[in-house]
Design a protein around this motif. Structure first.
Motif, PDB file in Angstrom:
ATOM      1  N   ARG A  90      74.970  40.942  18.929  1.00  0.00           N
ATOM      2  CA  ARG A  90      76.307  41.503  18.746  1.00  0.00           C
ATOM      3  C   ARG A  90      76.985  40.757  17.593  1.00  0.00           C
ATOM      4  NH1 ARG A  90      78.687  46.136  20.567  1.00  0.00           N
ATOM      5  NH2 ARG A  90      80.897  45.851  20.720  1.00  0.00           N
ATOM      6  N   SER A  91      77.398  41.511  16.585  1.00  0.00           N
ATOM      7  CA  SER A  91      78.046  40.925  15.416  1.00  0.00           C
ATOM      8  C   SER A  91      79.015  41.942  14.835  1.00  0.00           C
ATOM      9  CB  SER A  91      76.992  40.541  14.377  1.00  0.00           C
ATOM     10  OG  SER A  91      77.590  40.035  13.212  1.00  0.00           O
ATOM     11  N   ASN A  92      80.195  41.483  14.465  1.00  0.00           N
ATOM     12  CA  ASN A  92      81.226  42.353  13.893  1.00  0.00           C
ATOM     13  C   ASN A  92      81.502  43.580  14.754  1.00  0.00           C
ATOM     14  OD1 ASN A  92      81.609  40.667  11.699  1.00  0.00           O
ATOM     15  ND2 ASN A  92      79.980  41.669  10.541  1.00  0.00           N
ATOM     16  N   ASN A  93      81.543  43.354  16.051  1.00  0.00           N
ATOM     17  CA  ASN A  93      81.878  44.394  17.027  1.00  0.00           C
ATOM     18  C   ASN A  93      80.876  45.551  17.064  1.00  0.00           C
ATOM     19  OD1 ASN A  93      83.557  45.008  19.132  1.00  0.00           O
ATOM     20  ND2 ASN A  93      84.915  46.292  17.910  1.00  0.00           N
ATOM     21  N   GLN A  94      79.620  45.272  16.730  1.00  0.00           N
ATOM     22  CA  GLN A  94      78.563  46.280  16.862  1.00  0.00           C
ATOM     23  C   GLN A  94      77.228  45.585  17.079  1.00  0.00           C
ATOM     24  OE1 GLN A  94      78.455  48.597  13.283  1.00  0.00           O
ATOM     25  NE2 GLN A  94      78.054  46.873  11.958  1.00  0.00           N
ATOM     26  N   TRP A  95      76.252  46.347  17.573  1.00  0.00           N
ATOM     27  CA  TRP A  95      74.926  45.801  17.821  1.00  0.00           C
ATOM     28  C   TRP A  95      74.085  45.864  16.556  1.00  0.00           C
ATOM     29  CZ3 TRP A  95      74.162  42.909  21.812  1.00  0.00           C
ATOM     30  CH2 TRP A  95      74.894  43.124  22.981  1.00  0.00           C
ATOM     31  N   LYS A  96      73.466  44.741  16.217  1.00  0.00           N
ATOM     32  CA  LYS A  96      72.510  44.665  15.112  1.00  0.00           C
ATOM     33  C   LYS A  96      71.129  44.603  15.759  1.00  0.00           C
ATOM     34  CE  LYS A  96      75.941  43.870  12.229  1.00  0.00           C
ATOM     35  NZ  LYS A  96      76.510  44.843  11.406  1.00  0.00           N
TER      36      LYS A  96
END
Length: 190
Positions: A90-96
């Motif tokens: 989870r990074s920058n409010n989204q899943w990578k």
């Protein structure tokens, strides 16, 4: 101008009596937040689970989380099946997606037993042996308020973050199970 020497003095002070916590990566503890199934073609696969974990209490960080639920299967899990593990972060409010990826050809059961022994023993201890051929027979497996040590013995260090751990397994082109565990990797306190 006066602020700079004060900030520098506080940052460089050696009189602070505490341990430094590495905020990037190191020895870790896994805190499970939720379990669910992924069903790519809107059908219930031969393997399904209905599991929940107790909440993590930061006041007692060494206390193991407890798991309750069941696993239902109509097919066996053995080393003739392939397995895939994909961890998204989870990074920058989204899943990578694809932060960590593993593929296990013809050894799904063995790799589950070796890489997540706490979970394997809690879920399937009554049906399998800890040594020798790995095979889980079809049936319903229940876990009732069982404490689980979420350790991965072959992975001693992990970056601290919020992860979505997606595990799929099957035979040939057939998907037998698709499971997701959302968790946090936090520093391990000794």
């Amino acid at each position: 101008m006066l602020f700079r020497p004060l900030a520098l003095a506080l940052l460089c002070s050696t009189s602070i009596n505490s341990k430094a916590i590495n905020t990037l990566a190191g020895p870790y503890r896994i805190v499970v937040e939720r379990f669910y199934m992924c069903q790519p073609d809107n059908r219930v696969p031969p393997w399904s689970w209905y599991v929940r974990a107790s909440h993590f209490n930061p006041q007692t960080p060494k206390e193991l989380q407890r798991v309750t639920g069941n696993f239902c299967t109509t097919t066996a899990l053995d080393d003739s099946l392939w397995g895939r593990a994909n961890m998204g972060v989870r990074s920058n409010n989204q899943w990578k997606e694809n932060a960590f990826v593993g593929y296990f050809k013809n050894s799904a059961c063995r790799h589950l037993r070796e890489n997540i022994p706490g979970f394997f023993n809690a879920a399937f201890k009554q049906s399998t042996q800890t040594k020798g051929v790995c095979s889980i027979k079809p049936g319903v497996y229940e876990v009732n308020d069982y404490p689980i040590d979420w350790t991965f013995p072959k992975i001693p260090i992990m970056p601290y973050a919020h992860y979505r751990f997606n595990v799929t397994f099957g035979k040939d082109e057939n998907l037998y199970g698709c499971f997701v565990v959302e968790n946090r990797v936090i520093p391990k306190l000794e």
